[in-house]
Scaffold this active site. Structure first.
Site, PDB file in Angstrom:
ATOM      1  N   LYS A  28       0.838  -1.203   0.000  1.00 11.82           N
ATOM      2  CA  LYS A  28       0.000   0.000   0.000  1.00 11.82           C
ATOM      3  C   LYS A  28       0.870   1.250   0.000  1.00 11.82           C
ATOM      4  O   LYS A  28       0.618   2.203  -0.744  1.00 11.82           O
ATOM      5  CB  LYS A  28      -0.937  -0.018   1.215  1.00 11.82           C
ATOM      6  CG  LYS A  28      -2.065  -1.043   1.066  1.00 11.82           C
ATOM      7  CD  LYS A  28      -2.769  -1.342   2.382  1.00 11.82           C
ATOM      8  CE  LYS A  28      -3.749  -2.504   2.199  1.00 11.82           C
ATOM      9  NZ  LYS A  28      -4.336  -2.985   3.457  1.00 11.82           N
TER      10      LYS A  28
ATOM     11  N   GLN B 145      -4.219  -1.540   9.855  1.00 10.63           N
ATOM     12  CA  GLN B 145      -4.172  -2.863   9.212  1.00 10.63           C
ATOM     13  C   GLN B 145      -4.817  -3.923  10.107  1.00 10.63           C
ATOM     14  O   GLN B 145      -4.449  -4.073  11.266  1.00 10.63           O
ATOM     15  CB  GLN B 145      -2.718  -3.225   8.884  1.00 10.63           C
ATOM     16  CG  GLN B 145      -2.547  -4.536   8.145  1.00 10.63           C
ATOM     17  CD  GLN B 145      -3.188  -4.540   6.752  1.00 10.63           C
ATOM     18  OE1 GLN B 145      -3.118  -3.571   6.000  1.00 10.63           O
ATOM     19  NE2 GLN B 145      -3.853  -5.637   6.406  1.00 10.63           N
TER      20      GLN B 145
ATOM     21  N   ASP C 260     -10.966   3.532   4.570  1.00  8.09           N
ATOM     22  CA  ASP C 260     -11.263   2.110   4.316  1.00  8.09           C
ATOM     23  C   ASP C 260     -12.622   1.701   4.902  1.00  8.09           C
ATOM     24  O   ASP C 260     -12.904   0.509   5.057  1.00  8.09           O
ATOM     25  CB  ASP C 260     -10.143   1.220   4.887  1.00  8.09           C
ATOM     26  CG  ASP C 260     -10.156  -0.182   4.263  1.00  8.09           C
ATOM     27  OD1 ASP C 260     -10.796  -0.359   3.203  1.00  8.09           O
ATOM     28  OD2 ASP C 260      -9.550  -1.099   4.838  1.00  8.09           O
TER      29      ASP C 260
END
Ligand code: NAP
Length: 288
Positions: free
Chosen positions: A54, A98, A121
């Site tokens: 990423k 994450q 996200d």
């Protein structure tokens, strides 16, 4: 089935990134550097790889990547403190925590602490709720990737029976909501679902989000079904038995090279959009 369409995620991701280049360039020319902060807790090698991928994708596009790596023994309070400081940091436009975090951490509490404006996200309950209601800013990146692949290849969900296998908060549930908003008839399956093969056999479109390698069997599929495999298991294996499903499907995403690369491009897109909002706010303040 003859003439299957392989839904190439790398092609779709490149298309997304090509369009983003101009927008990132405009931000940079305005003196604003878009920035994604990634938080990795612990030393899980797969998570490390995802975060590195990423970060590298950000750099390639001109987006700054601020990497925060916390030790395995981090507490919920320590992680919350990091998230709060990133929320306050005006140079940061998107925050990615994450998943998964080590067991002692209350992951939900930490997700909820992310400022909705920086929730690129779609992990907060507010972000999810907005996605479900159809006006969300940033849906989760993998569900957004699935929709983007469908749009790129002109696969219309309207009126179709879509079977989503999996109901996780970041994948199965939001992708079900996005497809419902696209006027599909959606069946969401999970580990308590009875007669899964019979349900999958009714699907015009199957979304696999199970986390089990080669789980969806070719013989379950209706002839000509579209198969979107979000799964990513050890050894680059999807949640779909690809070779067997290829024989029945009219279109299918491979693993690797399907949903994965588009997911990363969605993160870049959402971060760019968050930075554009930051620029708009800055300009409004200057003109006041
Ligand atoms: P998850 O949180 O483990 O959720 C798995 C879901 O599958 C759960 O809802 C579970 O049901 C359901 N399930 C498990 N066994 C089942 C069975 N036998 N029959 C029907 N449903 C079953 O996983 P996730 O985070 O959503 O990830 C799913 C997959 O997508 C994984 O392979 C992951 O690596 C991949 N993924 C890929 C990307 C990408 O960028 N490509 C991003 C995120 C995730 P219950 O709710 O009843 O437990």
């Amino acid at each position: 089935m003859e003439n299957q369409l392989i839904l190439n995620g790398t092609t779709v991701a490149n298309d997304v990134k090509e369009k983003l280049k101009v927008r990132v360039e405009q931000l940079l020319q305005s003196g604003l550097v878009p920035c994604l902060a990634t938080i990795l807790v612990g030393d899980d090698p797969s998570s490390e790889t995802y975060v590195r991928m990423k970060g590298n994708a950000c750099k390639k596009l001109g987006i700054e990547s601020k990497r925060i790596h916390l030790p395995e023994e981090t507490t919920t309070e320590e992680l919350l403190a990091v998230i709060h400081s990133l929320n306050e940091d005006r140079s940061v436009h998107g925050i990615l925590l994450q998943h998964p975090v080590p067991k002692q951490i209350d992951e939900r509490k930490c997700f909820e602490a992310i400022d909705i404006e920086k929730d690129v996200d779609g992990v907060t309950s507010l972000g999810y709720g907005q996605t479900a209601l159809g006006f969300g800013m940033y849906p989760s990146c993998t569900p957004a990737a699935i929709i983007t692949i469908m749009d790129y290849y002109g696969i219309d969900a309207k009126g179709k029976h879509v079977v989503v296998v999996g109901r996780s908060p970041i994948l199965g549930k939001p992708v079900s909501a996005l497809l419902l908003n696209r006027n599909a008839t959606v069946t969401t399956c999970h580990s308590y679902t009875h007669n899964l093969p019979e349900i999958v056999a009714l699907a015009d479109i199957v979304v696999a989000a199970v986390g089990k390698p080669n789980f969806i069997q070719g013989e379950w599929l209706k002839e000509g079904a579209v198969v979107l495999d979000a799964g990513y298991n050890k050894g680059n294996i999807g949640d779909v038995d690809y070779e067997a499903c290829l024989k029945k499907a009219s279109a299918i995403t491979p693993v690797p090279g399907g949903v994965g690369p588009v997911t990363i491009s969605m993160l870049l897109k959402h971060t760019t959009e968050a930075a554009e909002k930051g620029l708009k706010l800055r300009n409004e303040k200057v003109s006041q």
